[in-house]
Design an enzyme around this catalytic site. Structure first.
Site, PDB file in Angstrom:
ATOM      1  N   HIS A 176       0.821  -1.206   0.000  1.00 29.56           N
ATOM      2  CA  HIS A 176       0.000   0.000   0.000  1.00 29.56           C
ATOM      3  C   HIS A 176       0.861   1.265   0.000  1.00 29.56           C
ATOM      4  CE1 HIS A 176      -3.591   2.430   1.071  1.00 29.56           C
ATOM      5  NE2 HIS A 176      -2.733   3.129   1.800  1.00 29.56           N
ATOM      6  N   HIS A 191       2.683   5.996  -1.818  1.00 34.01           N
ATOM      7  CA  HIS A 191       3.327   7.105  -1.123  1.00 34.01           C
ATOM      8  C   HIS A 191       4.850   7.080  -1.213  1.00 34.01           C
ATOM      9  CE1 HIS A 191      -0.539   8.271   0.481  1.00 34.01           C
ATOM     10  NE2 HIS A 191      -0.721   7.068   0.988  1.00 34.01           N
ATOM     11  N   LYS A 234      -6.023  10.470  -9.014  1.00 32.76           N
ATOM     12  CA  LYS A 234      -5.969  10.638  -7.560  1.00 32.76           C
ATOM     13  C   LYS A 234      -5.917  12.138  -7.287  1.00 32.76           C
ATOM     14  CE  LYS A 234      -4.158   8.990  -3.209  1.00 32.76           C
ATOM     15  NZ  LYS A 234      -3.414   7.947  -2.485  1.00 32.76           N
TER      16      LYS A 234
END
Length: 295
Positions: A176, A191, A234
């Site tokens: 993730h 990220h 996003k």
């Protein structure tokens, strides 16, 4: 080694990790924001695998989350070969083909993939950044001083596979945060700058402009950005750019243990910002659901 002794050792380490995760909530209140900020300032100084000098950041146009236009026709990050030769970055990239980006599909971790995970953690554990981190956490009573237990803790909170819905075991904190996922048609996580730059180079990610940026004094930056990945928009994402992967894992781990599910106030290069982590409890285990910088 005696098989019974080996199995007992493994079980004992497992219970030790679980026990530490259960008691950290009582210990974390002993750590002040001032102590956290002093720790994170020192952490950046120890980032010997920092890659900021080996990359070029092209911020280009300012934008906002609701924008429908592309304010950045050029890629965000240009990586020179020296960055890819940094040991922890090269080991990080070996894991990219271990994951399915759709979080709704079951994933099976092969022995070879587990070996790559272990190799990456061993490389992280050997760095000044992670040694400083584990020393800080052990001095505060949040982790054992045993390196094997420390590594097991990282394995549990970062590499435990779990379901983000639908009963499909298709996600982990590592996938993730350090890669990215698609969940019900939306981008989830993503990220890490190394993965983002890799996807840009393959025309899978399209940087559309920055919303906010924070310079880290020649050691990289923090960026709040607007982008597309796999042709999915996003509106707002955030990531460090130029820092080592072990620094990011260390910082997120500390904030997860000290201030889970709330703002963790830190400082680097004289700049104050926060880290946000979310707890994901799955089958009785606390793992990281997400972790990212906020500016």
């Amino acid at each position: 080694m005696d098989k019974k002794f080996w199995m007992t050792s493994i079980v004992n380490r497992f219970y030790c990790v679980c026990y530490l995760l259960e008691i950290y909530s009582a210990e974390r209140s002993k750590i002040t924001d001032k102590e956290l900020q002093a720790f994170t300032e020192e952490l950046l100084k120890k980032d010997v695998n920092n890659a900021a000098q080996h990359i070029q950041i092209n911020y280009q146009g300012h934008t906002k989350s609701s924008s429908t236009s592309d304010e950045a026709p050029q890629p965000l990050i240009v990586i020179r070969s020296q960055a890819l030769q940094i040991p922890t970055i090269s080991k990080l990239r070996l894991l990219y083909d271990n994951y399915i980006r759709d979080a709704g599909i079951n994933e099976y971790v092969t022995p070879a993939e587990r070996a790559e995970e272990n190799s990456l953690l061993e490389a992280f554990m050997a760095t000044p950044v992670m040694k400083h981190t584990m020393n800080f956490l052990s001095n505060k009573g949040l982790v054992s001083r045993d390196p094997k237990v420390q590594k097991d803790l990282l394995k549990q909170i970062w590499f435990t596979m779990y379901s983000r819905g639908g009963g499909k075991i298709g996600s982990s904190a590592f996938e993730h945060v350090f890669l990215g996922e698609l969940k019900r048609g939306e981008i989830s996580g993503m990220h890490n700058w190394v993965f983002f730059a890799t996807e840009e180079a393959q025309r899978q990610a399209d940087y559309l402009g920055y919303i906010r940026k924070l310079d880290l004094g020649g050691k990289g930056a923090i960026l709040k950005l607007h982008y597309k990945w796999s042709n999915v928009l996003k509106p707002v994402g955030s990531m460090f750019v130029g820092t080592s992967p072990e620094l990011e894992m260390a910082l997120y781990t500390v904030c997860f243990l000290v201030h889970p599910d709330e703002k963790c106030q830190v400082r680097m290069a004289g700049k104050n910002f926060s880290i946000r982590t979310h707890t994901y409890r799955y089958r009785g285990k606390n793992t990281i659901g997400s972790a990212f910088p906020e500016i």
